[in-house]
Structures are given as structure tokens and as C-alpha cells.
Design an enzyme around this catalytic site. Structure first.
Site, mmCIF file in Angstrom:
data_model
loop_
_atom_site.group_PDB
_atom_site.id
_atom_site.type_symbol
_atom_site.label_atom_id
_atom_site.label_comp_id
_atom_site.label_asym_id
_atom_site.label_seq_id
_atom_site.Cartn_x
_atom_site.Cartn_y
_atom_site.Cartn_z
ATOM 1 N N ASP A 394 -30.251 -17.672 16.857
ATOM 2 C CA ASP A 394 -30.285 -17.574 15.352
ATOM 3 C C ASP A 394 -29.335 -16.398 14.996
ATOM 4 O O ASP A 394 -28.856 -15.664 15.825
ATOM 5 C CB ASP A 394 -31.714 -16.962 15.354
ATOM 6 C CG ASP A 394 -32.227 -17.686 13.975
ATOM 7 O OD1 ASP A 394 -31.497 -18.086 12.894
ATOM 8 O OD2 ASP A 394 -33.361 -17.643 13.832
ATOM 9 N N ASP A 456 -35.277 -23.773 7.665
ATOM 10 C CA ASP A 456 -36.568 -22.915 7.843
ATOM 11 C C ASP A 456 -37.801 -23.809 7.545
ATOM 12 O O ASP A 456 -38.655 -23.646 8.007
ATOM 13 C CB ASP A 456 -36.575 -21.605 7.638
ATOM 14 C CG ASP A 456 -35.735 -20.721 8.672
ATOM 15 O OD1 ASP A 456 -35.521 -21.332 9.515
ATOM 16 O OD2 ASP A 456 -35.759 -19.593 8.465
#
Length: 669
Positions: A394, A456
Site C-alpha cells: 500500500d 477503498d
């Protein structure tokens, strides 16, 4: 074949006079500084057509090369046509032919079109709202599209389509960025008053002042472009090209990720129960998301502390937990954010000069080889210590300004090199990219990962809309999505239902944080995840047996089809719609280039229609196909299917239907 790119040359000047059916520039207007193929600026001046001397030029039907020299730097462009996909590639190289260090302040690739009849499609992209595009007429001041900085799809995506508003024909352009990028479309007039539309694209020239060493050759961002006439903007051509030239086909595992089970609050005993459930449903790898590292429960303030948390989570026993997961028959994976660190991170404490400061902490300066080596070693140690089969990488911080004034070109050289070394050393490990969702999901970054998280948000309809926009510039099999659903009792008696005791209602997370929920149909939610790389993230133990059986059925079908999905291109049979659109249906046709059959996935939204008439593309007209739609099966030729279409009944809102069109290898005379 006649070349879809036509050139004109007079002495030291060259112009592209036609490009994929659109009229281009003209040497008569050379002195206006419009009709060249580069925009170059060094310490002595700016050269946008005039001032650049053509030193090399050759043109064939499917290939062309041009080299132009300025006073201190030179640029070359190589155009190559791929007949199988109908896609052109343009690769530019910046060269310092002198014996001294030079500095470049602009090095953009240029495309010139005659007239002002073009409109432009481009996409904005932000957290939970990636890949949102629309058409607009090019205004007098032009259109500038750029990312915010280090994250290449934060703010916008490196993609634009130009369309003749009179004919509907157009060209889509895909930039494979190396750092911060820019794309500018503007109206120009020559000295003679002739109108042109000019597209400049490449490494952003906003604040660029990059050193180029003597003899150095810098490969600039590759550009892919192709024609289109359809609502999907010809993206299936791009899919076929990048699958053949930029991606190594790899079959992804079915993932269970812990994040939407209970975020960073990791209870080993409860997680073991989730792992047992995941294994029974058909998942293949169990991934621990953020929360396993550092010294507190606040994972965001612990990045860079890549050692086990001994106070919470696994309390220093994650290796033993990983062994238990493997004993169940699952592989093990973890989440990591290697580029970012906080002040207490061990590597920052040892070498603060390895990092540059940003809002929210520090970022490792991957332009430096010795920094790359240390980050590489950190990742490798985790892979070897925990026997990882998967790592989710990430990057959760935006960086606007490159202090080295390279606009992150050198940074991405280092990042991509490091990722390639990791994949070479650990070929058994699957690397998933993520950047606050999809804020670094460009063609260049994705080819250095195995796949990339799309967003997300896990709101099913929003993910579907984000996916529609993503498919214009990315192949379907490289994007990962999760089904995030939970069981619950009905909030009230459904209308016209006499009894509802014991009835299970399914709810989906309708954002990235469970602050919103929506009631959802299981097939609708799973079908969205099915289009790409399928994953789950929820409390599996609280689902009913009926729901678990439904998920198990979907996972089994996905495993049957995932080899096909990884090599498939996608025809969007409906126009991509924005996230605010709750009515328009979405229909995808997934087809492998080397197969004649295909898979249709149709989604009905909130509209009142009770079905969709779908006309698949590119079937073999003479082949007799078997069409499988739910419990119904029939046979028709490809010609009949394409001409008449297939009626797909969808009686309820927010539902999905899959239709298989199978080639049984029976030919019609």
C-alpha cells in the site's frame, strides 16, 4: 496495407499529416511552432516544432522513427503498429549527446490534429471516486489534465480520448507514466489562421528541471493509442495489446483479507475461525491487513516499524499463527506500506537522510540505489520469516512536490526496479498493489505488480461504476475487488410478505468504513467481484448456511473461469456511467482473443426495465454456439446472436445475470 499514420517531409522538417483517420498537421504552418512531434525545452530555449532539426527519419507501413536535435538535447520517437490488437505504440527517448551535464525543463510528446471539431474525454480520480470521466468541448484556454504528484492516479488518470463530434470517430491515448505526468489539449491557430487541436503529453513540465548526464538516454513515458467508434472507446484493443506485450499472465488466488472483518483489531482466535470458514468456502490465501506491526493499536502511526506488535494483535507470535493457517490448507499473506515511515521507524532512526518529509510522515527516497536495497531487504525479510505467499503493498500518502525537480521520474525508476527484483527473487509470492485504493493504478505501475486494488470503497454499485471507468484504460483481469457483505435481520416487514420470520437479509458496506450500508443481493455483489480478481473481507462466521453455499458456488465458478478471465479482453456493451448514475445498466462482454466463445455479465440498477437486450460482438458468424442463461440453454449461430441479440430478463432492481456463450466447435456450412 496503407499506413494509418501519414507523414510529410521537406528538408529538415517532418509533420504527421494524418493519424488513424483524423487529419493532422501541415508543413505550410511549420513556422507557427505547431506541427512538430515534440515539445522540448532545455537551458537555452523552447522548441515546439521550430528550432528542432530533423536528423533522422524513416517511415514504413507499420513503423516509423524520427530524431530531432535541439542545441543541447535531442529527442527521438519510434512508432510501431501491432496488427493483432490494432494499437500503435510511441516510445520517445531524450538524449544528451554532449560531454556536459544538461538540464531538461520540458520533453513532451506531441500530436496535432486539423480543426476544432474535437471533444475530449478525461477522468478525475480521488479517494473512493476513482476513474470518473466525461466528455467536454475543448475550451479556448485548453484542457490540462495532471496527477497531483507522486501518486499517478491521484487527481486524474493518464488517459484521454479525442472524438470528432461530427462523425463520432475518435482516438484514445494511454500514457504509461514515469512519475508526475501531464496531458494538455489546446486550440491553436497558425500564422495563416488555420485551426489546429494540439495534444502534448508525457512527464510533467510543471517545475521540471532534471539533470541529464553526458551520453545519458532517458526513456520517456510510452504512449499507446488506437481508434474507436464504440461506447467502450475501443478499450478491448488496449486490453489485447497490454496482455500480449506488458503483462505476464498469472492465475490469482481467491483472497480473504481481514480488513472488513474488524479493521486493525486483530484477535488471533477469532481470526482462526474466519480462516476455517474461508477455507470451507474455497479461499486460498488468508491475508492479515494493517495492525500486525509496531507498538500500538494506531497502525497509521506505526508504519516503518516492520516488526511484530508484542502488546496487541499476535503479541509476537504471528509466525506461529501463519503455521496454523498453512496447516488448514491456506496460504498466508500480510499487508505492508514499505515506502512510508514515521519518525520512530528503525530505518529512519538509523538513516534519516534516506527519507524526505511529507505531511503525515516520511517517504523513502527510492531514487537512491542504497535506499532501494534497504527497502528490498525489509520486504524480503518479511517474506522469508513468515513464509508469505502474498503481500499487499500500500501507499497512503500524497506527495505533491519533488525536491529534486525530476517530477519523481528517478523515484519511479527505483521503485519499478525494486519491484522487478522482488518478483524475480520471490516468484512464488503474489504482489498486490494498492494506494489508498486505486490512486496509483496506471498501466505502468500495474505491470510491476500482479494485480491492483481498485478502490477503498466497497459499495457494490460504486465499485461497478469505478470499474467501468477503469476498463477504458486497464485490462479486466488486473483489478482486485472484495465482496463485503453481512447477514442481518429484516429492519421491517417487506411489503406484501405475510411472514418473514427467519428470513436473512444481506447488507453490504456502502463506503470504506461501514458508516453506510445498503441491502444487497448476493449474486449482484459476487458478480461485481467476479469481474477481475475475487476476494472476500467480512465476518464469514455470521453468514447463514444458505449464503455460504451461494458464496461457495461463486468461488467454484470463478476458479473454473479465472484462467479465461486473466487472458480476457472486455467489450463494454453499455456506455461507462458515473458514480452518481443509479439508473443506467452495465453490461460487460469478456472474451479471450484466442477463443470464439465469451461470457456476458449484465447488471440492472434502479431503473424500471425488466430486462436487457444485449448484442455481443466479435463472435464467429458461422459457429454454432450454446447459450447458457440461468436454467435455460439454446443454440444459435454467431451471426444470429450478433444480429438479433440476447434478451436477458432481470425482474428485480440491483441484480446481476451471467450468460455463457460456448463454442462447441460445430461449424455451419
Amino acid at each position: 496495407m496503407g499506413s494509418p499514420i501519414q507523414w510529410e517531409r521537406q528538408e529538415d522538417h517532418v509533420a504527421v499529416t494524418s493519424i488513424l483517420g483524423q487529419k493532422g498537421g501541415c508543413l505550410e504552418d511549420w513556422e507557427s511552432g505547431i506541427c512538430g512531434v515534440f515539445l522540448l525545452q532545455d537551458e537555452e530555449g523552447r522548441y515546439d516544432g521550430t528550432g528542432l532539426q530533423v536528423t533522422e527519419f524513416e517511415s514504413q507501413d507499420t513503423r516509423a522513427r524520427i530524431r530531432c536535435a535541439g542545441r543541447r538535447l535531442s529527442m527521438s520517437a519510434t512508432y510501431a503498429y501491432d496488427e493483432a490488437s490494432d494499437v500503435w505504440s510511441r516510445r520517445d527517448v531524450l538524449v544528451n549527446p554532449t560531454g556536459e551535464r544538461q538540464r531538461v525543463r520540458s520533453c513532451l510528446s506531441r500530436f496535432v490534429f486539423s480543426g476544432h471539431d474535437l471533444e475530449v474525454y478525461c477522468q478525475s480520480s480521488s479517494w473512493n471516486q476513482e476513474n470518473q470521466g466525461d466528455w467536454q468541448t475543448v475550451p479556448g484556454g485548453g484542457v490540462t489534465i495532471t496527477c497531483k504528484g507522486l501518486r499517478t492516479t491521484e487527481g486524474a488518470t493518464p488517459y484521454a480520448a479525442l472524438r470528432n463530434r461530427l462523425t463520432g470517430e475518435g482516438i484514445a491515448f494511454h500514457l504509461l507514466p514515469m512519475g508526475k505526468w501531464i496531458l494538455q489539449v489546446k486550440k491553436e491557430f497558425s500564422h495563416s489562421g488555420k485551426a489546429y487541436t494540439v495534444l502534448d503529453m508525457g512527464l510533467s513540465n510543471d517545475g521540471l528541471d532534471m539533470a541529464v548526464e553526458p551520453g545519458e538516454e532517458l526513456e520517456l513515458p510510452e504512449i499507446l493509442f488506437h481508434s474507436f467508434e464504440d461506447v467502450g472507446l475501443g478499450a478491448h484493443k488496449l486490453h489485447q495489446y497490454v496482455l500480449s506485450h506488458h503483462f505476464t499472465k498469472r492465475i490469482p488466488p481467491v483472497v480473504f483479507n481481514t480488513w472488513f472483518y474488524d479493521y486493525s483489531y486483530l484477535d488471533p482466535e477469532k481470526l482462526l475461525e474466519q480462516a476455517r470458514q474461508a477455507k470451507a468456502l474455497g479461499c486460498e490465501v488468508f491475508v492479515i491487513d494493517a495492525g500486525w506491526f509496531g507498538e500500538s493499536e494506531q497502525w497509521h502511526s506505526e508504519t516503518g516499524c516492520w516488526y511484530e506488535n508484542t502488546v496487541v494483535a499476535f503479541r509476537g507470535k504471528m509466525k506461529e499463527f501463519a503455521d496454523q493457517i498453512r496447516q488448514m490448507g491456506l496460504d498466508f499473506g500480510i499487508w505492508m506500506e514499505p515506502e512510508r515511515a514515521t519518525q520512530k521507524a528503525p530505518l529512519y532512526q538509523e538513516h534519516p537522510e534516506y527519507f524526505f518529509e511529507v505531511d503525515g510522515g516520511y517517504v523513502a527516497d527510492l531514487s537512491k540505489p542504497w535506499v532501494q536495497d534497504r527497502i528490498f531487504a525489509q520486504i524480503g525479510e518479511l517474506i522469508e520469516t513468515y513464509g508469505l505467499r502474498m503481500m499487499k503493498i500500500d501507499f497512503n500518502v500524497g506527495v505533491s512536490y519533488d525536491q529534486s525537480r525530476c517530477n519523481f521520474y528517478r523515484y519511479y525508476q527505483g521503485l519499478y526496479g525494486m519491484l522487478d527484483r522482488l518478483r524475480a527473487k520471490y516468484p512464488h509470492v503474489v504482489f498486490e498493489g494498492c494506494s489508498s485504493g486505486g490512486q496509483r493504478s496506471d498501466l505502468n505501475t500495474i505491470r510491476h505488480f500482479d494485480f491492483h486494488f481498485i478502490s477503498d470503497t466497497v459499495h457494490p454499485r460504486e465499485v461497478l461504476r469505478i470499474y467501468q471507468g477503469a476498463l477504458l484504460r486497464l485490462p479486466p483481469g488486473c483489478l482486485s475487488k472484495w465482496a463485503v457483505i453481512r447477514s442481518g435481520d429484516p429492519l421491517a416487514r417487506p411489503y406484501n410478505v405475510s411472514t418473514f420470520e427467519g428470513v436473512e437479509r444481506l447488507y453490504a458496506c456502502a463506503d470504506a468504513t461501514w458508516d453506510r450500508t445498503m441491502e444487497v443481493d448476493l449474486d449482484y455483489s459476487m458478480a461485481i467481484g467476479f469481474c477481475g480478481v475475487l476476494g472476500l473481507s467480512t465476518d464469514l462466521a455470521r453468514l447463514s448456511d444458505a449464503t455460504k453455499k451461494g458464496i461457495q458456488r461463486w468461488i467454484s465458478f470463478y476458479k473454473e473461469k479465472r484462467d479465461f478471465l486473466q487472458g480476457a479482453v472486455c467489450y463494454q456493451l453499455t456506455a461507462p456511467a458515473g458514480m452518481e448514475d443509479i439508473m443506467s445498466p452495465a453490461v460487460f462482454q469478456l472474451k479471450a482473443p484466442d477463443e470464439t466463445g465469451c461470457l456476458l455479465i449484465a447488471f440492472r440498477m434502479e431503473d424500471s426495465r425488466d430486462g436487457l437486450l444485449v448484442r455481443p460482438k466479435e463472435l464467429d458468424a458461422s459457429t454454432l454456439y450454446t447459450v447458457i442463461q440461468r436454467e435455460e440453454t439454446w443454440r444459435e449461430t454467431g451471426r444470429e446472436i450478433m444480429e438479433k441479440g440476447i434478451w436477458i430478463p432481470i425482474q428485480e432492481k440491483n441484480r446481476a445475470v451471467l450468460v455463457e456463450i460456448v463454442d462447441r466447435k460445430e461449424e455451419i456450412a
